[in-house]
Design a protein around this motif. Structure first.
Motif, PDB file in Angstrom:
ATOM      1  N   HIS B 198       2.241  -4.451  15.205  1.00 59.50           N
ATOM      2  CA  HIS B 198       2.409  -3.196  15.601  1.00 59.50           C
ATOM      3  C   HIS B 198       2.383  -2.939  17.258  1.00 59.50           C
ATOM      4  O   HIS B 198       2.848  -1.693  17.645  1.00 59.50           O
ATOM      5  CB  HIS B 198       0.978  -2.257  15.223  1.00 59.50           C
ATOM      6  CG  HIS B 198       0.985  -2.266  13.648  1.00 59.50           C
ATOM      7  ND1 HIS B 198       0.265  -3.233  12.965  1.00 59.50           N
ATOM      8  CD2 HIS B 198       0.887  -1.279  12.907  1.00 59.50           C
ATOM      9  CE1 HIS B 198       0.216  -3.066  11.831  1.00 59.50           C
ATOM     10  NE2 HIS B 198       0.537  -1.685  11.578  1.00 59.50           N
ATOM     11  N   GLU B 375       1.176   1.564  15.764  1.00 58.23           N
ATOM     12  CA  GLU B 375       0.253   1.864  14.788  1.00 58.23           C
ATOM     13  C   GLU B 375       0.425   3.292  14.081  1.00 58.23           C
ATOM     14  O   GLU B 375       0.229   3.506  12.851  1.00 58.23           O
ATOM     15  CB  GLU B 375      -1.361   1.862  15.382  1.00 58.23           C
ATOM     16  CG  GLU B 375      -1.782   0.763  15.693  1.00 58.23           C
ATOM     17  CD  GLU B 375      -3.246   0.307  16.229  1.00 58.23           C
ATOM     18  OE1 GLU B 375      -3.881   1.327  15.917  1.00 58.23           O
ATOM     19  OE2 GLU B 375      -3.603  -0.727  16.884  1.00 58.23           O
ATOM     20  N   SER B 376       0.811   4.159  14.817  1.00 58.19           N
ATOM     21  CA  SER B 376       1.126   5.392  14.494  1.00 58.19           C
ATOM     22  C   SER B 376       2.663   5.386  13.997  1.00 58.19           C
ATOM     23  O   SER B 376       2.783   6.161  12.615  1.00 58.19           O
ATOM     24  CB  SER B 376       1.402   6.347  15.528  1.00 58.19           C
ATOM     25  OG  SER B 376       0.296   6.656  16.183  1.00 58.19           O
ATOM     26  N   ALA B 378       3.627   2.944  11.820  1.00 57.57           N
ATOM     27  CA  ALA B 378       3.454   2.372  10.440  1.00 57.57           C
ATOM     28  C   ALA B 378       3.199   3.484   9.339  1.00 57.57           C
ATOM     29  O   ALA B 378       3.496   3.113   8.174  1.00 57.57           O
ATOM     30  CB  ALA B 378       2.354   1.472  10.471  1.00 57.57           C
ATOM     31  N   LYS B 379       2.784   4.775   9.689  1.00 55.77           N
ATOM     32  CA  LYS B 379       2.703   5.770   8.750  1.00 55.77           C
ATOM     33  C   LYS B 379       3.945   6.157   8.159  1.00 55.77           C
ATOM     34  O   LYS B 379       3.894   6.740   7.010  1.00 55.77           O
ATOM     35  CB  LYS B 379       2.255   7.223   9.507  1.00 55.77           C
ATOM     36  CG  LYS B 379       0.793   7.174   9.952  1.00 55.77           C
ATOM     37  CD  LYS B 379       0.604   8.363  10.537  1.00 55.77           C
ATOM     38  CE  LYS B 379      -0.831   8.436  11.223  1.00 55.77           C
ATOM     39  NZ  LYS B 379      -1.199   9.359  12.274  1.00 55.77           N
ATOM     40  N   PHE B 381       6.034   4.005   6.795  1.00 57.97           N
ATOM     41  CA  PHE B 381       6.760   2.999   6.239  1.00 57.97           C
ATOM     42  C   PHE B 381       5.808   2.830   5.037  1.00 57.97           C
ATOM     43  O   PHE B 381       4.560   3.366   5.048  1.00 57.97           O
ATOM     44  CB  PHE B 381       6.870   1.841   6.834  1.00 57.97           C
ATOM     45  CG  PHE B 381       7.759   1.766   7.887  1.00 57.97           C
ATOM     46  CD1 PHE B 381       8.995   1.217   7.738  1.00 57.97           C
ATOM     47  CD2 PHE B 381       7.359   2.320   9.246  1.00 57.97           C
ATOM     48  CE1 PHE B 381       9.864   1.303   8.871  1.00 57.97           C
ATOM     49  CE2 PHE B 381       8.299   2.275  10.295  1.00 57.97           C
ATOM     50  CZ  PHE B 381       9.636   1.641  10.054  1.00 57.97           C
ATOM     51  N   ALA B 382       6.403   2.826   3.712  1.00 54.92           N
ATOM     52  CA  ALA B 382       5.578   2.881   2.384  1.00 54.92           C
ATOM     53  C   ALA B 382       4.770   1.595   2.231  1.00 54.92           C
ATOM     54  O   ALA B 382       3.591   1.580   1.871  1.00 54.92           O
ATOM     55  CB  ALA B 382       6.458   3.297   1.131  1.00 54.92           C
ATOM     56  N   ILE B 384       3.834  -2.744   3.438  1.00 55.14           N
ATOM     57  CA  ILE B 384       3.854  -3.719   4.453  1.00 55.14           C
ATOM     58  C   ILE B 384       5.235  -4.366   4.717  1.00 55.14           C
ATOM     59  O   ILE B 384       5.593  -4.693   5.843  1.00 55.14           O
ATOM     60  CB  ILE B 384       2.692  -4.731   4.325  1.00 55.14           C
ATOM     61  CG1 ILE B 384       1.347  -3.997   4.461  1.00 55.14           C
ATOM     62  CG2 ILE B 384       2.743  -5.795   5.214  1.00 55.14           C
ATOM     63  CD1 ILE B 384       0.054  -4.489   3.771  1.00 55.14           C
ATOM     64  N   TRP B 387       7.706  -2.459   6.722  1.00 57.40           N
ATOM     65  CA  TRP B 387       7.155  -2.318   7.956  1.00 57.40           C
ATOM     66  C   TRP B 387       7.594  -3.333   8.786  1.00 57.40           C
ATOM     67  O   TRP B 387       8.022  -3.389   9.672  1.00 57.40           O
ATOM     68  CB  TRP B 387       5.430  -2.157   8.037  1.00 57.40           C
ATOM     69  CG  TRP B 387       5.123  -2.180   9.462  1.00 57.40           C
ATOM     70  CD1 TRP B 387       4.176  -3.034   9.901  1.00 57.40           C
ATOM     71  CD2 TRP B 387       5.231  -1.428  10.585  1.00 57.40           C
ATOM     72  NE1 TRP B 387       3.907  -3.008  11.013  1.00 57.40           N
ATOM     73  CE2 TRP B 387       4.484  -2.114  11.608  1.00 57.40           C
ATOM     74  CE3 TRP B 387       6.098  -0.278  10.910  1.00 57.40           C
ATOM     75  CZ2 TRP B 387       4.607  -1.502  12.772  1.00 57.40           C
ATOM     76  CZ3 TRP B 387       6.302   0.052  12.151  1.00 57.40           C
ATOM     77  CH2 TRP B 387       5.108  -0.464  13.127  1.00 57.40           C
TER      78      TRP B 387
END
Lengths: 366, 428
Positions: B198, B375-376, B378-379, B381-382, B384, B387
């Motif tokens: 991230h 970190e924000s 990553a929200k 993306f469904a 890992i 991402w």
């Protein structure tokens, strides 16, 4: 000839079973789960709990057909004596394996964090003596002790969670699906064996006052354990990113060590140690007692005391054999999580199906 | 009954014997509790390990510096230190046992100092891994990159206020809440960031200030204006007893230190990371540019970060919410009420925004997301896998970042209004 196991109520049964299910979350299991599914362990366990509730429904249906009987007697009646004996032996081995693995895991984690220099044999020895003492006192004593300690233990855990709030980051829960829905679902279902200790109720069913009590105790234990474990896993996911969570031996202890509110409030992990010692003691004693109980019933032994002492010595020896946390975490604990559902849920389902086909037991009786 | 009591006594006695002689028990003066660990790249071997601990002697009181005289160690103010070159951290601990008669314990090691030379070599991962795994070192230990050598820093690291070094260091770690010129980064924070997809890791900078930037003589101050935060670590123009200081931030690309931020930039970094608490800010007076206005600036609410994605890369909109009080208006112009209040607020917002834009561009050009934007992101993306395939750290270079600062003036201090000092006739 039957064993005298005493009588206790729903609250005691719920306390015992919920502790036996939940204490594992303080050790290596969450890290192993995080490695498999990522940051969504907190709802994966709800899938496991739901699967376990379904599995328990079959156990309940089986017990309802055979009121006032325990699982060993039911296996004999539904599957016939030889196959019933084998199934009971399988269950017996599972319980012993679960107890010994948990003690070894407890010991090794203790050595990693607290007793850095104390030899494993001393920790295991003292723990086994405590388990043996509780088993000698009997199931009712274990259940009543569980009831007595459950609220102080809960308070200890909740205090650590509240103090750990400062280290929570909501963004760590994303990506919300972790390693994918399919992985979460399959692992959630397989790891329903994490709730396999519910089988304790099937072993000690005659000690509860009727099938309605078993039903109430079973569902309540599973729902409360599921919510409790999910809440803890959620806090772990909020505290540690998934790529770190999968590496840490005990996420709960790690989380407690991160609590730091300045010079006057830090190093609070001793608060949690109280829970760390007592919850495995109660949980493992319950599981080990069930092993003794199934064993005695298999061989129709009415006095369990000599078996308790002898089995404790065997337990101590077996625990000493597997003194390697890496192997315990990756092989033993993982295999229990992957295959534990067979003795816990598959065998009772088999007994229910075959019992139904063979028209054994009563249709409905309370 | 008698038998039971006897059995209970035997059991208790047995347990007391076994548990009382617990293997992990240590006499309080039989161990040395290390307070500070210093790590340099060694000359004779890979690690140069320096440990600082209480010498368990009565404090001599006053004065600092080395009294032991040996090149490998010293004592001052009740604290000792010793340095060794060793192949590994753990072997170093055992090798130190040759000169220290007690066992080294690291459970109270709250500060870890790493030399800049080591940090810039890109091998810090090798040195952090054993520390994070070691049972005795707490993950809440503070981590600092030191300008120069860690060993030299530890020699100068003596309590100047009070006698307790651990207290001084713990309070120093809380200074980011008071000033914002430094940052608190624990071992756990750094390790997590090191492995993060991230963003990139950061670490607070520590330095030994030899006071060379403090000029006793020379032309005196006129009307030049320099913000306090513009200074670099070890360059603060100060003089006094305590030579050590914590100032600014080291920025890493994975485990290699690639840049450093000044104290002022550190404040902006804290604002974007939602770690800023408060700090005194100085801006040029909009109506009287040769004078300054000082304000106490505090965080108002969490920054609002909105991220979207277009063909060229991520688009990040960040709004920083601040509030503050007026501390001083040198010009004595009445800024306390509108319309001048709005002028002042706009000036401060612009000042912070311009500095923040400069900082973001500086980091963005190097592909270093130290602001936690990842970190924000990553929200959105469904999974890992999705991402990690996006490679945020690479995409950050192409990000379009729009900043906004929202400042509200809350109080005017102990004066409701400013008014000019009356001058004599003919005086300017």
């Amino acid at each position: 000839m039957t064993m005298e196991e005493g009588k206790f109520g729903v609250q005691e049964a719920v306390s015992l079973v919920a502790t036996a299910i939940s204490f594992k979350v303080f050790f290596t299991s969450p890290s192993l789960a995080a490695d498999l599914v990522g940051n969504n362990i907190w709802y994966m366990t709800l899938i496991s709990a739901s699967t376990a509730i379904l599995g328990f429904t079959f156990i309940y249906l089986l017990l309802r057909r055979f009121p006032d009987q325990d699982i060993t007697a039911i296996f004999s009646e539904t599957l016939g004596k030889p196959i019933g004996f084998i199934c009971s032996a399988f269950l017996c081995l599972y319980l012993f394996y679960a107890a010994s693995s948990s003690i070894t895991e407890f010991t090794e984690v203790m050595r990693d964090y607290i007793y850095l220099l104390t030899p494993s044999s001393i920790i295991i020895g003292i723990f086994v003596v405590a388990v043996m003492t509780l088993c000698l006192l009997g199931l009712e004593s274990i259940a009543r002790l569980a009831r007595f300690l459950i609220f102080p233990m809960l308070f200890g855990v909740l205090l650590v969670l509240v103090l750990g709030f400062k280290n929570f980051h909501i963004n760590r829960l994303f990506p919300i699906l972790g390693h994918g829905t399919l992985k979460t679902l399959t692992n959630g279902i397989t790891r329903s064996s994490a709730y396999g200790e519910i089988v304790i109720l099937a072993v000690v069913a005659p000690s509860l006052q009727g099938i309605a009590f078993v039903k109430k105790a079973g569902y309540t234990s599973l729902i409360l354990s599921g919510l409790f474990i999910s809440m803890l896993l959620l806090t772990f996911a909020l505290t540690y990113p998934y790529y770190v969570a999968r590496e840490i031996t005990s996420l709960m202890y790690g989380m407690a060590t991160l609590i730091d509110y300045g010079r006057f409030l830090q190093r609070v992990e001793p608060l949690f140690l109280f829970v760390w010692f007592l919850s495995p003691l109660i949980g493992i004693s319950g599981v080990f007692y069930c092993f003794i109980s199934v064993y005695c019933k298999m061989f129709k032994i009415s006095d369990s005391r000599p078996i308790v002492v002898g089995s404790s010595i065997v337990l101590f020896a077996v625990c000493l054999f597997q003194s390697d946390l890496g192997a315990i975490a990756s092989a033993t604990i993982q295999s229990i999580r992957n295959f534990g559902w067979i003795p816990a849920f598959a065998l009772p389902i088999l007994a229910l199906v075959i019992g139904g086909l063979r028209k054994k037991g009563t249709k409905y009786h309370v | 009954m008698c038998k039971r009591i006897l059995s209970a006594i035997v059991i208790i006695a047995l347990f007391s014997a076994v548990l009382g002689g617990c293997q992990d028990a240590n006499e309080i003066d039989a161990v040395v509790r290390v307070l500070v660990i210093g790590i340099d790249k060694g000359v004779t071997d890979k690690w140069r390990l320096t440990v600082q601990f209480s010498s368990m002697k009565e404090t001599p009181g006053g004065g600092g510096g080395e009294e032991g005289g040996s090149t490998g160690g010293g004592t001052g103010n009740g604290y000792s230190h010793v340095t060794i070159d060793a192949p590994s951290f753990f072997e170093g601990i055992d090798m130190l046992g040759s000169s220290i008669s007690r066992k080294l314990f690291f459970t109270h090691a709250g500060t870890i100092i790493i030399s800049e030379r080591l940090a810039r070599e890109g091998i810090l991962g090798d040195f952090i891994a054993p520390l994070i795994r070691y049972k005795q070192i707490r993950e809440s230990a503070q981590l600092y990159v030191v300008k120069g050598e860690a060993m030299d820093f530890i020699v100068e690291n003596q309590p100047t206020i009070g006698n307790t070094l651990s207290k001084s260091l713990e309070l120093a770690a809380k200074q980011p809440d008071n000033t914002g010129y430094t940052i608190s980064v624990t071992l756990n924070d750094f390790y997590s960031a090191l492995k993060s997809t991230h963003g990139q890791p950061i670490m607070a900078i520590a330095a030994v200030n030899d006071f060379k930037n403090f000029k006793r003589d020379g032309p005196r101050w006129k009307n030049e204006f320099k913000k306090g935060g513009e200074y670099k670590p070890e360059d603060l123009p100060r003089h006094g007893e305590n030579k050590i200081e914590f100032w600014g931030t080291a920025v890493f690309n994975r485990d290699k230190m690639v840049d450093e931020l000044t104290g002022g930039e550190n404040r902006l970094l804290l604002m974007a990371r939602n770690e800023f608490k408060r700090g005194f800010f100085t801006i040029r007076d909009p109506k009287s540019p040769d004078r300054i206005i000082a304000m106490d600036v505090l965080k108002d609410k969490n920054p609002k970060i909105k991220i979207s994605f277009d063909e060229d890369g991520p688009v990040i909109d960040i709004t920083i919410f601040l509030k503050g009080d007026i501390l001083s208006i040198q010009s004595r112009i009445h800024y306390e009420e509108d319309p001048l209040l709005s002028t002042l607020v706009t000036a401060l917002e612009k000042d912070i925004k311009d500095d923040l834009d400069r900082l973001i561009n500086k980091c963005k050009n190097q592909g270093l997301d130290v602001f936690r934007f990842g970190e924000s992101a990553a929200k959105y993306f469904a999974t890992i896998e999705e991402w990690e395939k996006y490679y945020w750290n690479d995409k950050f270079k192409d990000a379009k970042i729009n900043t906004k600062v929202d400042f509200s003036m809350r109080r005017t201090g102990t004066r409701l209004r400013s008014s000019p000092i009356p001058r004599l006739k003919g005086e300017e």
